[in-house]
Write a protein that holds these residues in place. Structure first.
Motif, mmCIF file in Angstrom:
data_model
loop_
_atom_site.group_PDB
_atom_site.id
_atom_site.type_symbol
_atom_site.label_atom_id
_atom_site.label_comp_id
_atom_site.label_asym_id
_atom_site.label_seq_id
_atom_site.Cartn_x
_atom_site.Cartn_y
_atom_site.Cartn_z
ATOM 1 N N GLN A 246 0.876 -1.176 0.000
ATOM 2 C CA GLN A 246 0.000 0.000 0.000
ATOM 3 C C GLN A 246 0.913 1.226 0.000
ATOM 4 O O GLN A 246 1.515 1.549 1.026
ATOM 5 C CB GLN A 246 -0.905 -0.001 1.230
ATOM 6 N N SER B 212 -1.226 -1.138 -4.391
ATOM 7 C CA SER B 212 -2.112 0.022 -4.503
ATOM 8 C C SER B 212 -1.247 1.256 -4.321
ATOM 9 O O SER B 212 -0.628 1.437 -3.267
ATOM 10 C CB SER B 212 -3.206 -0.015 -3.433
ATOM 11 N N ARG C 191 -3.346 -1.293 -8.599
ATOM 12 C CA ARG C 191 -4.371 -0.252 -8.559
ATOM 13 C C ARG C 191 -3.643 1.076 -8.408
ATOM 14 O O ARG C 191 -2.992 1.312 -7.386
ATOM 15 C CB ARG C 191 -5.350 -0.462 -7.401
ATOM 16 N N GLU D 87 -4.002 5.132 -8.346
ATOM 17 C CA GLU D 87 -4.834 6.336 -8.276
ATOM 18 C C GLU D 87 -4.032 7.478 -8.899
ATOM 19 O O GLU D 87 -3.381 8.250 -8.205
ATOM 20 C CB GLU D 87 -5.195 6.648 -6.820
ATOM 21 N N ASN E 280 -5.096 -7.234 -15.683
ATOM 22 C CA ASN E 280 -6.171 -6.852 -14.747
ATOM 23 C C ASN E 280 -5.791 -5.664 -13.871
ATOM 24 O O ASN E 280 -6.299 -5.515 -12.757
ATOM 25 C CB ASN E 280 -6.574 -8.037 -13.873
ATOM 26 N N ALA E 281 -4.917 -4.820 -14.380
ATOM 27 C CA ALA E 281 -4.563 -3.598 -13.652
ATOM 28 C C ALA E 281 -5.666 -2.562 -13.803
ATOM 29 O O ALA E 281 -6.450 -2.594 -14.763
ATOM 30 C CB ALA E 281 -3.240 -3.051 -14.168
ATOM 31 N N HIS E 282 -5.719 -1.640 -12.861
ATOM 32 C CA HIS E 282 -6.699 -0.554 -12.912
ATOM 33 C C HIS E 282 -5.961 0.760 -12.684
ATOM 34 O O HIS E 282 -5.360 0.971 -11.628
ATOM 35 C CB HIS E 282 -7.773 -0.733 -11.849
ATOM 36 N N SER F 30 -6.537 4.859 -12.807
ATOM 37 C CA SER F 30 -7.577 5.889 -12.894
ATOM 38 C C SER F 30 -7.221 6.984 -13.889
ATOM 39 O O SER F 30 -8.103 7.686 -14.383
ATOM 40 C CB SER F 30 -7.823 6.506 -11.513
#
Length: 517
Positions: free
Chosen positions: A88, A110, A130, A132, A161-163, A165
């Motif tokens: 994190q 993340s 993930r 941001e 499967n990455a995200h 933003s």
């Protein structure tokens, strides 16, 4: 936990700069000394251990109140393995002009925005990450590292499967995994889009199956080469995007796959080159079941391999004389409008000279399929060119005739010659006029014998010829006269036979036309 005392001088500079987001710049300012390609020669004065970077990102040096901590490092040789798998990370990461000894593992992490710009990295593993913010790998050189734990294939950049933003920016990057997977990003969600422009090069397959790209995929001028054994340079099967831009010199030395892709706006290959697999035995474009609003396929030169558009749906199709290879599969391909690029001007299809070209386009497909003809005829009718639509449907029947048994082909030729399969009914009038003229001239030079002396209407060669040719009803001439001259009598029999054949052909052709209507 690292202590400040065991840090080297460049590591202390980075440690001190981190809390208030300052950049630790280890570059000398001398271009020859700062070339990233030579980063393996940089000494201890420019070396930072990966463990120091990991420790800072995980909170080893607490940020000061009122400032935003950020790790910003330039011109460093990074020794060791940056392992942030599952971490994190609350701080942004910016690495510029750095040389990495080992790869970077961000799988399952993340994080905030990540930028590795102008650097050399032996592989980035970021499956399930993930972010941001954005992922920025501009001008970097990513080389194939170890096999990814997600698919056990050698990959230079893994984003499975990455995200993200923001955007994924690979502009100017060179990603190298020859005959392997240069980019593996199945299931990627990049809300700001993916940018592979400004000289982007991929050695190996780029895989984006099922990716969701609301901001689009932009690959203007990109070069994709050295694919694997499948010969596929780019895979976008079942991807969803607002725009797919493969224009301005985009070059793929391998198959481009868009099977099931859905593009809500523009799909463009304007000025692109699709060379197909290097061995020359595969398709250049596979776009089965693809959906797009605007499909621009005005290539720089014809593709070297097959173009497969079966089952595709587009609202607007743009093409040119360089768009199509020798084999084009169009069965089930639906379009609302076609515009052709000629001499820099785009005009709607529908002019008289376009029909032959369009029929030849359909005939590039393997075998006979009626749907491409019906689709083209439908477009001509919508454009108000009913005559052109009939010419297309006539071409369809002629193509179909080649697939029939010999007897059926003979009947097809007869329908074609007499009434153009019902799409040229005026031919029946031409035949009727020609046969009437033949009969009138032949019968007018001789005198027939009456069936009953003194009865019946006077002999009229024109009316007699028409009476023979029209099998239904009668004009009172055919039954009243006969010929003692065998040649003329046989001519009379032939005209009766031609009349039946002509009438049958007219009825069959008109029935076929009415059924299609």
């Amino acid at each position: 936990m690292l202590s400040y005392d065991e840090l080297t001088s460049p590591e202390r500079e980075l440690w001190d700069a981190f809390p208030d987001g300052r950049r630790a710049d280890l570059r000398t300012g001398v271009p020859e000394d700062d070339r990233v390609a030579e980063g393996g020669r940089w000494g201890p004065g420019r070396t930072v251990r990966a463990a120091v970077i990991v420790a800072l990102l995980l909170g080893a040096n607490t940020a000061q109140p009122g400032v935003v901590a950020c790790l910003r490092l330039a011109g460093a040789r990074i020794s060791g393995h940056i392992n942030l798998a599952g971490a994190q990370v609350a701080h942004a990461l910016w690495l510029e002009d750095c040389w990495f000894e080992e790869g970077v593992d961000l799988s399952g992490a993340s994080t905030q925005s990540i930028a590795i710009v102008g650097s050399r990295v032996p592989g980035v593993e970021a499956g399930l990450i993930r972010i941001e913010g954005r992922l920025d790998l501009r001008r970097s050189r990513l080389e194939s590292g170890s096999a990814s734990p997600f698919h056990r294939r050698v990959t230079a950049l893994s984003l499975i499967n990455a995200h993200v933003s923001g955007a994924v920016n690979l502009s100017g990057a060179e990603i190298t995994a020859p005959e392997e997977w240069a980019v593996s990003a199945g299931g990627l969600v990049a809300e700001g889009g993916v940018y592979c422009v400004d000289g982007f090069v991929a050695h190996g397959e780029v895989r984006l199956m099922g990716a969701q790209l609301p901001g689009g995929l932009h690959m203007r001028g990109a070069l994709l080469e050295r694919p694997g054994q499948r010969g596929v340079a780019l895979t976008l099967d079942n991807a969803v995007a607002s725009t797919l831009d493969f224009s301005d010199g985009f070059l793929a030395n391998g198959t481009v796959r868009l099977r099931g892709a859905r593009i809500s706006d523009n799909l463009t290959f304007e000025g692109a080159v699709l060379n197909g697999p290097p061995d020359g035995h595969g398709p250049s474009l596979v776009a089965l079941l693809m959906q797009a609003v605007d499909f621009d396929f005005t290539l720089a030169r014809p593709p070297s391999g097959t173009v497969d558009l079966r089952g595709g749906q587009v609202s607007y199709l743009h093409d040119s004389e360089h768009s199509w290879p020798d084999v084009v599969e169009l069965d089930g391909f639906v379009y609302g409008s076609i515009k052709v690029d000629a001499a820099g001007e785009r005009r709607a299809v529908g002019r008289r000279d376009s029909v032959a070209r369009r029929v030849a386009w359909i005939r590039r497909g393997p075998g006979y399929n009626p749907q491409p003809y019906e689709q083209l005829a439908s477009w001509y009718r919508k454009a108000g060119h009913d005559d052109d639509a009939r010419r297309v449907l006539l071409a369809k029947q002629r193509h179909r005739r080649q697939t029939l048994l010999p007897a059926a082909r003979v009947w097809g030729h007869l329908l074609d010659v007499t009434v153009g399969y019902g799409y040229r009914p005026w031919l029946a009038g031409v035949w009727l006029l020609a046969l009437t003229l033949l009969g009138t001239l032949s019968f007018g030079t001789h005198s027939p014998t009456p069936v009953k002396q003194g009865e019946g209407a006077p002999f009229q060669p024109l009316v007699y010829a028409l009476d023979l040719l029209i099998p239904i009803g009668g004009l009172g001439q055919r039954a009243a006269w006969y010929w003692s001259n065998d040649s003329l009598q046989w001519l009379a029999y032939l005209l009766i036979a031609f009349g039946w054949v002509l009438t049958t052909a007219v009825i069959a052709g008109v029935t076929r036309t009415l059924q299609k209507s």
